[in-house]
Design a protein around this motif. Structure first.
Motif, PDB file in Angstrom:
ATOM      1  N   ILE A  67     -10.718  -6.252   3.839  1.00 27.42           N
ATOM      2  CA  ILE A  67      -9.368  -5.729   3.626  1.00 27.42           C
ATOM      3  C   ILE A  67      -8.923  -5.088   4.933  1.00 27.42           C
ATOM      4  O   ILE A  67      -9.723  -4.435   5.615  1.00 27.42           O
ATOM      5  CB  ILE A  67      -9.340  -4.714   2.459  1.00 27.42           C
ATOM      6  N   THR A  68      -7.667  -5.292   5.281  1.00 31.29           N
ATOM      7  CA  THR A  68      -7.133  -4.780   6.535  1.00 31.29           C
ATOM      8  C   THR A  68      -5.725  -4.235   6.303  1.00 31.29           C
ATOM      9  O   THR A  68      -4.901  -4.938   5.735  1.00 31.29           O
ATOM     10  CB  THR A  68      -7.076  -5.900   7.587  1.00 31.29           C
ATOM     11  N   PRO A  69      -5.447  -3.026   6.747  1.00 29.52           N
ATOM     12  CA  PRO A  69      -4.073  -2.536   6.678  1.00 29.52           C
ATOM     13  C   PRO A  69      -3.283  -2.974   7.908  1.00 29.52           C
ATOM     14  O   PRO A  69      -3.834  -3.100   9.007  1.00 29.52           O
ATOM     15  CB  PRO A  69      -4.237  -1.018   6.657  1.00 29.52           C
ATOM     16  N   VAL A  70      -1.987  -3.229   7.724  1.00 25.75           N
ATOM     17  CA  VAL A  70      -1.048  -3.406   8.835  1.00 25.75           C
ATOM     18  C   VAL A  70       0.157  -2.524   8.538  1.00 25.75           C
ATOM     19  O   VAL A  70       0.428  -2.205   7.376  1.00 25.75           O
ATOM     20  CB  VAL A  70      -0.633  -4.879   9.066  1.00 25.75           C
ATOM     21  N   PHE A  71       0.866  -2.137   9.571  1.00 23.75           N
ATOM     22  CA  PHE A  71       1.886  -1.104   9.443  1.00 23.75           C
ATOM     23  C   PHE A  71       3.244  -1.587   9.925  1.00 23.75           C
ATOM     24  O   PHE A  71       3.353  -2.543  10.693  1.00 23.75           O
ATOM     25  CB  PHE A  71       1.460   0.133  10.236  1.00 23.75           C
ATOM     26  N   TRP A  72       4.278  -0.851   9.524  1.00 28.89           N
ATOM     27  CA  TRP A  72       5.654  -1.180   9.905  1.00 28.89           C
ATOM     28  C   TRP A  72       5.828  -1.211  11.409  1.00 28.89           C
ATOM     29  O   TRP A  72       6.520  -2.051  11.948  1.00 28.89           O
ATOM     30  CB  TRP A  72       6.642  -0.192   9.268  1.00 28.89           C
ATOM     31  N   ALA A  78       0.881  -1.167   0.000  1.00 26.69           N
ATOM     32  CA  ALA A  78       0.000   0.000   0.000  1.00 26.69           C
ATOM     33  C   ALA A  78       0.916   1.212   0.000  1.00 26.69           C
ATOM     34  O   ALA A  78       1.974   1.170  -0.604  1.00 26.69           O
ATOM     35  CB  ALA A  78      -0.923  -0.038   1.210  1.00 26.69           C
ATOM     36  N   SER A  79       0.537   2.249   0.707  1.00 23.77           N
ATOM     37  CA  SER A  79       1.428   3.393   0.805  1.00 23.77           C
ATOM     38  C   SER A  79       2.665   2.993   1.592  1.00 23.77           C
ATOM     39  O   SER A  79       2.729   1.918   2.185  1.00 23.77           O
ATOM     40  CB  SER A  79       0.706   4.571   1.457  1.00 23.77           C
ATOM     41  N   LYS A  80       3.625   3.872   1.635  1.00 18.75           N
ATOM     42  CA  LYS A  80       4.889   3.577   2.315  1.00 18.75           C
ATOM     43  C   LYS A  80       4.634   3.094   3.740  1.00 18.75           C
ATOM     44  O   LYS A  80       3.839   3.669   4.477  1.00 18.75           O
ATOM     45  CB  LYS A  80       5.751   4.841   2.326  1.00 18.75           C
ATOM     46  N   ASN A  81       5.311   2.012   4.110  1.00 18.96           N
ATOM     47  CA  ASN A  81       5.257   1.463   5.461  1.00 18.96           C
ATOM     48  C   ASN A  81       3.907   0.850   5.838  1.00 18.96           C
ATOM     49  O   ASN A  81       3.564   0.768   7.011  1.00 18.96           O
ATOM     50  CB  ASN A  81       5.652   2.514   6.499  1.00 18.96           C
ATOM     51  N   MET A  82       3.133   0.416   4.820  1.00 19.75           N
ATOM     52  CA  MET A  82       1.834  -0.200   5.078  1.00 19.75           C
ATOM     53  C   MET A  82       1.636  -1.350   4.097  1.00 19.75           C
ATOM     54  O   MET A  82       2.091  -1.290   2.958  1.00 19.75           O
ATOM     55  CB  MET A  82       0.716   0.829   4.919  1.00 19.75           C
ATOM     56  N   MET A  83       0.971  -2.402   4.562  1.00 22.34           N
ATOM     57  CA  MET A  83       0.616  -3.536   3.718  1.00 22.34           C
ATOM     58  C   MET A  83      -0.897  -3.735   3.813  1.00 22.34           C
ATOM     59  O   MET A  83      -1.481  -3.545   4.885  1.00 22.34           O
ATOM     60  CB  MET A  83       1.330  -4.805   4.208  1.00 22.34           C
ATOM     61  N   ARG A  84      -1.516  -4.120   2.697  1.00 24.58           N
ATOM     62  CA  ARG A  84      -2.943  -4.441   2.681  1.00 24.58           C
ATOM     63  C   ARG A  84      -3.089  -5.953   2.711  1.00 24.58           C
ATOM     64  O   ARG A  84      -2.420  -6.662   1.971  1.00 24.58           O
ATOM     65  CB  ARG A  84      -3.627  -3.901   1.424  1.00 24.58           C
ATOM     66  N   LEU A  85      -3.997  -6.426   3.559  1.00 21.58           N
ATOM     67  CA  LEU A  85      -4.284  -7.847   3.679  1.00 21.58           C
ATOM     68  C   LEU A  85      -5.715  -8.090   3.235  1.00 21.58           C
ATOM     69  O   LEU A  85      -6.621  -7.353   3.634  1.00 21.58           O
ATOM     70  CB  LEU A  85      -4.116  -8.303   5.126  1.00 21.58           C
ATOM     71  N   PHE A  86      -5.910  -9.128   2.459  1.00 21.04           N
ATOM     72  CA  PHE A  86      -7.230  -9.484   1.952  1.00 21.04           C
ATOM     73  C   PHE A  86      -7.610 -10.839   2.536  1.00 21.04           C
ATOM     74  O   PHE A  86      -6.880 -11.816   2.378  1.00 21.04           O
ATOM     75  CB  PHE A  86      -7.212  -9.533   0.428  1.00 21.04           C
ATOM     76  N   PHE A  87      -8.752 -10.884   3.230  1.00 20.50           N
ATOM     77  CA  PHE A  87      -9.214 -12.094   3.908  1.00 20.50           C
ATOM     78  C   PHE A  87     -10.610 -12.461   3.445  1.00 20.50           C
ATOM     79  O   PHE A  87     -11.402 -11.603   3.081  1.00 20.50           O
ATOM     80  CB  PHE A  87      -9.323 -11.858   5.424  1.00 20.50           C
TER      81      PHE A  87
END
Length: 100
Positions: A59-64, A41-50
């Motif tokens: 969809i859920t974001p998680v961060f650094w 996703a944007s810098k320092n973030m990942m999108r998770l799809f469940f």
């Protein structure tokens, strides 16, 4: 077919991966889900799809600063227990447990 990797935005476009049927979770609590896909996703973030056990897609974001909750090392298709809690900005994924 979804590959077992963290997709870039460009790769998602190139492979025509559509995620419009995924929605953000709106209630805190415990959920059981299968990890479908991971994407940058944007810098320092990942999108998770469940896909939740009841069939809903989220969809859920998680961060650094969460160390991405370890999702760089979790394979697509893994069954998980997800714990969402309310924080100052809404509902966020706080804990996971691998069930496989």
């Amino acid at each position: 077919m979804i590959a077992n990797k963290v997709y870039t935005r460009d790769e998602m476009r190139e492979e025509h991966i559509i995620t419009s049927d995924y929605h953000f979770i709106d209630k805190e609590g415990e959920y059981f889900a299968k990890l479908i896909m991971r994407a940058e996703a944007s810098k320092n973030m990942m999108r998770l799809f469940f896909q939740l056990s009841d069939g809903r897609k989220i969809i859920t974001p998680v961060f650094w600063w969460q160390s991405y909750l370890g999702f760089h090392e979790i394979d697509n298709g893994t069954n998980l227990r997800l714990i969402y809690e309310r924080n100052g900005k809404g509902i966020a994924l706080k804990k996971i447990e691998i069930l496989d």
